[in-house]
Structure formats: structure tokens, C-alpha cells
Write an enzyme that holds these catalytic residues in place. Structure first.
Site, PDB file in Angstrom:
ATOM      1  N   GLU A 162     -23.950 -23.224  -7.600  1.00  0.00           N
ATOM      2  CA  GLU A 162     -24.978 -23.733  -8.507  1.00  0.00           C
ATOM      3  C   GLU A 162     -26.376 -23.503  -7.930  1.00  0.00           C
ATOM      4  O   GLU A 162     -27.354 -24.107  -8.364  1.00  0.00           O
ATOM      5  CB  GLU A 162     -24.727 -25.206  -8.821  1.00  0.00           C
ATOM      6  CG  GLU A 162     -23.337 -25.460  -9.394  1.00  0.00           C
ATOM      7  CD  GLU A 162     -23.270 -25.644 -10.916  1.00  0.00           C
ATOM      8  OE1 GLU A 162     -24.249 -26.105 -11.512  1.00  0.00           O
ATOM      9  OE2 GLU A 162     -22.213 -25.332 -11.505  1.00  0.00           O
ATOM     10  N   HIS A 230     -25.647 -32.544  -8.740  1.00  0.00           N
ATOM     11  CA  HIS A 230     -26.188 -31.580  -7.777  1.00  0.00           C
ATOM     12  C   HIS A 230     -26.815 -32.381  -6.631  1.00  0.00           C
ATOM     13  O   HIS A 230     -27.323 -33.485  -6.853  1.00  0.00           O
ATOM     14  CB  HIS A 230     -27.297 -30.709  -8.396  1.00  0.00           C
ATOM     15  CG  HIS A 230     -26.810 -29.725  -9.413  1.00  0.00           C
ATOM     16  ND1 HIS A 230     -27.442 -29.537 -10.620  1.00  0.00           N
ATOM     17  CD2 HIS A 230     -25.783 -28.855  -9.388  1.00  0.00           C
ATOM     18  CE1 HIS A 230     -26.812 -28.599 -11.306  1.00  0.00           C
ATOM     19  NE2 HIS A 230     -25.797 -28.166 -10.585  1.00  0.00           N
ATOM     20  N   CYS A 347     -35.480 -29.641 -10.830  1.00  0.00           N
ATOM     21  CA  CYS A 347     -34.499 -28.761 -11.489  1.00  0.00           C
ATOM     22  C   CYS A 347     -35.187 -27.595 -12.170  1.00  0.00           C
ATOM     23  O   CYS A 347     -34.609 -26.514 -12.312  1.00  0.00           O
ATOM     24  CB  CYS A 347     -33.744 -29.509 -12.586  1.00  0.00           C
ATOM     25  SG  CYS A 347     -32.782 -30.896 -12.021  1.00  0.00           S
TER      26      CYS A 347
END
Ligand code: SUG
Length: 418
Positions: A162, A230, A347
């Protein structure tokens, strides 16, 4: 040559909507079915970039991907009109906005060959994100075509990667050799672990990192179960500072000891659960902040409005800034449209340490270019998208025309027919 940290923000695409596609991402699941406001969302992203530029930071962009992703649907033997609603939503997602998941970046001072390495993330855990990488790779190959960079292929499935959201770099200064920390998850709780250790190890090998300055650290299952899908939801690093929640890591004692050994100058700022409970940290996105070094050398934390609205979080931040901790300044930004899908200020950006002169200038922005981008957004981005509208051909035509208009304005014509 002077290397600086550049934040590449994903421009929030015209198909931004709330389809509830990410189990384990509590905000996205809570807002499933809500009406989205793509134009307002994208303008919030532009305002965030402007705030960073005003702080004296270098700013870049990544552009929205072609949505719906007809190539991906064709691989499934479908057209958009034929696809079932859940596949339409997966093909239409604007999730490429979250540039922290675009790639992992190892700056030149960390690598054996002295060039900056980038690996696009395969994002295989979530169907709607698994088809981002081909266009991410295409964009990275354009933006970082200079021989100062090596752009790799993603790690193969089934090893989930990711990107930078699970990667931290500690260093005396951005241009000095760093210690790179890869955080992986191990499934156990109710939600998937999206970053696999095998994937992190593969990226580290491709990036030619020094084993003595590379750490692999397990995220705590408790954090994943509480909604930290995350690592960047519970920890962030910048230069010598690691800013993390007490419950972020599975074995923090071993991690902190290894980190101090590899990088003795490290300053660990840990937020105790007793002062900011994990749930408050996750709903406020305290750690999904941009921890940045200002031109004068001091650090600022760019936090979302939700952090100011969460009493335990704001109390902690105000006390820290009033004391003599490393974060000297708070910058509050409104990215609520992205936040409602689980994407905070951090993000939305991918950090690259590089000499700006080595980057394709079409991917770098200042205020004047942001004015032009904002004008395209105002003119072309849909004002609203409800989940009951995502099959409508006129909406889809509008979304596709909006992206085309942006790419034409930016002169990034190579991507138009992707
Ligand atoms: O992958 N949300 C994204 C949010 C990514 C946040 N990134 C970082 N933490 N770095 C995700 O879960 C929701 C889309 C939807 O449900 O329609 C989504 O994909």
C-alpha cells in the site's frame, strides 16, 4: 544540486463518491451511500496545497486517473453499462487521490546506487484500488523520467503493498542518509492487513537499501482492529522525529530499541492512550498529519479540522506546542470530503526528496498553476454525486470530460487516452 522534500498531492478526481468500498476503513464504511461533492472536495485539496506553499514548502501534483477504468472492466469482459453496481463503483472510484498509497519512495541518499527509487503500490487488497497501479506507473514514469530516478514495477500479487502510507523515513536532514522503516500488518482481527511483510521486503531490495538502516516493524493488531488500516493513521515521521500513538506497533520496545541503535539522534514523541484514546486518534486523524520542516528549520504539523474538534487531541496538541516539543506550529486544513472516505492530509500526499530541477515541471505547482487547476475544477467537476447516480451516462460523460480538460490545461496529453 539541492534536494528538498516535495509533497505530491493527488488532485481529487471528478468521480469522488462514497461507495463504502474499504472494509476496515471506518469513515468510508460509515459514509457509504452519502452524497459526495467532488467539486468542493477538489477545491479543499487545492486549498491544502496552497497552505503548504504558504508555509514555504515545495509542492507537486499527481492527476486523477481515467474513471471509469474501462481497461480494467475490459479485462473482466465488461463495459461500464453492463457491469453490476458494485463493479461500477469499483471502476469509478477516485481513490487514486490518496497519493500516500501511490508508491514507496527511497530518496537517493539512502540507496546503494545514489538514485531515488520509486515503486508503485499494487493495492491488491481492495478491488477498487487494485487497478490504480498501471496509471500510477505511467504517471511516475512521466514525472520522474530523469536518470536521477528509478521507477520500478509493483510487487506481484498476492503480496499486498500500500505504498508510502506504511513507510517512514528518519534522517538528520532530508538530504542526509536515512533509516527507512517499513510497517506491515498481520491479519488476525476483523479487518484485513493490507501491507504484507513480503511486499515491504521486496520494495526494500529493489530500492537497494542498506540492511543496517532498514527496519521491518509489525503494526499492532489492536490498531488495525480499531480502524488504522494504514500505519499513517497512527504514526508519522519527519527528519529526526517519530510521532506515534502508544498502541501503534506490535512490539514498540523492540522497535524503539532498534531505531535508536540505527539512528541515535531519533526523538520519539509518543502520545499515551490515557491522554488520547486510540479511537480519538483514529476519528480525528491526529497522526494522518503532515509533519513538515519549515524553511527556518522548525517543524509544523498540518492537521485536519477534525483534530481541532476532538477535545482530547486538541488538548494534547496545544500542550505540546506550549511546551518545548519538536512540533512548533499547527496548521489546520479542511479536507472533510476526503476525510469522510478515510483520507486525511497525509493520505493525500506522496513525499519525494529530490532536486526539483530533475522533475517534469508539469507535475510541479505554484499558486498561478493552482489558479488554473481550480478554474478547471470549478468549470468541469460535478457538484454532487449520489450513489443512485453512478450509472447515469451523462454523469459519466461529464467525469471523463472533466479529466480531459484538466490534462489539456496541464499539457499532460500523454495520459489523455489511458
Ligand atoms: O484505501 N478510502 C481509502 C483511503 C486511503 C487513505 N490513505 C492513507 N491512509 N494513506 C482506502 O481505504 C474509500 C473509497 C470508497 O469506499 O468509495 C477508500 O478507498
Amino acid at each position: 544540486m539541492s534536494r528538498v522534500e516535495i509533497n505530491f498531492d493527488g488532485i481529487i478526481g471528478p468521480s469522488h463518491n462514497y461507495a463504502g468500498l474499504s472494509p476496515g476503513n471506518l469513515a468510508a464504511m460509515k459514509n457509504r451511500g452519502a452524497v459526495a461533492y467532488p467539486r468542493a472536495a477538489a477545491l479543499q485539496g487545492i486549498a491544502k496545497m496552497r497552505a503548504n506553499i504558504a508555509l514555504g514548502l515545495a509542492q507537486g501534483i499527481l492527476v486523477p486517473h481515467a474513471r471509469p477504468d474501462h481497461r480494467w472492466l475490459a479485462q473482466l469482459g465488461l463495459t461500464y453499462a453492463e457491469a453490476q453496481p458494485h463493479l461500477q463503483a469499483q471502476a469509478l472510484s477516485a481513490s487514486a487521490m490518496w497519493a500516500a498509497n501511490a508508491a514507496t519512495v527511497s530518496p537517493a541518499p539512502d540507496t546503494a546506487d545514489g538514485i531515488c527509487h520509486l515503486s508503485p503500490a499494487n493495492l491488491v487488497t481492495m478491488a477498487h484500488r487494485s487497478h490504480e497501479w498501471p496509471e500510477t506507473l505511467a504517471q511516475l514514469r512521466l514525472a520522474f523520467a530523469n536518470p536521477a530516478f528509478a521507477v520500478h514495477e509493483p510487487v506481484p500479487a498476492p503480496f499486498g503493498d500500500e505504498g508510502a502510507a506504511n513507510h517512514m523515513r528518519l534522517c538528520a536532514a532530508h538530504d542526509a542518509p536515512g533509516v527507512e522503516v517499513f510497517v506491515y500488518g498481520v491479519s488476525g482481527g476483523p479487518f484485513p492487513a493490507r501491507q504484507h511483510r513480503e511486499a515491504s521486503a521486496s520494495v526494500a531490495r529493489h530500492h537497494r537499501l542498506d540492511a543496517a538502516r532498514t527496519l521491518f516493524v509489525q503494526q499492532s493488531e489492536e490498531a488495525i482492529a480499531a480502524g488504522a488500516f494504514h500505519n499513517d493513521v497512527v504514526a508519522v515521521a519527519n527528519e529526526r522525529v517519530l510521532f506515534a500513538h502508544e498502541l501503534a506497533f506490535a512490539d514498540k520496545g523492540a522497535f524503539y530499541a532498534d531505531l535508536r541503535r540505527a539512528f541515535p539522534e531519533v526523538e520519539i514523541v509518543e502520545v499515551p492512550d490515557a491522554e488520547v484514546p486510540l479511537t480519538d486518534a483514529i476519528t480525528s486523524y491526529l497522526f494522518n498529519a503532515q509533519l513538515v520542516t519549515l524553511p527556518g528549520g522548525e517543524m509544523a504539523l498540518v492537521v485536519p479540522e477534525e483534530a481541532r474538534e476532538t477535545p482530547s487531541v486538541w488538548r494534547w496538541l496545544e500542550a505540546h506546542v506550549a511546551g518545548n516539543g519538536p512540533i512548533r506550529r499547527l496548521e489546520v486544513v479542511d479536507v472533510r470530503q476526503s476525510m469522510a472516505n478515510g483520507g486525511g492530509p497525509a493520505c493525500l500526499r506522496l513525499r519525494v526528496v529530490a532536486d526539483p530541477a530533475t522533475i517534469d515541471p508539469r507535475f510541479l505547482v505554484g499558486h498561478a498553476k493552482l489558479d488554473r487547476i481550480a478554474a478547471v475544477i470549478e468549470a468541469h467537476w460535478p457538484e454532487r454525486i449520489g450513489q443512485d447516480e453512478i450509472a447515469d451516462p451523462p454523469l459519466i460523460a461529464r467525469i471523463e470530460a472533466a479529466r480531459r480538460a484538466l490534462l489539456e490545461t496541464l499539457g499532460i496529453v500523454e495520459l489523455i487516452d489511458r
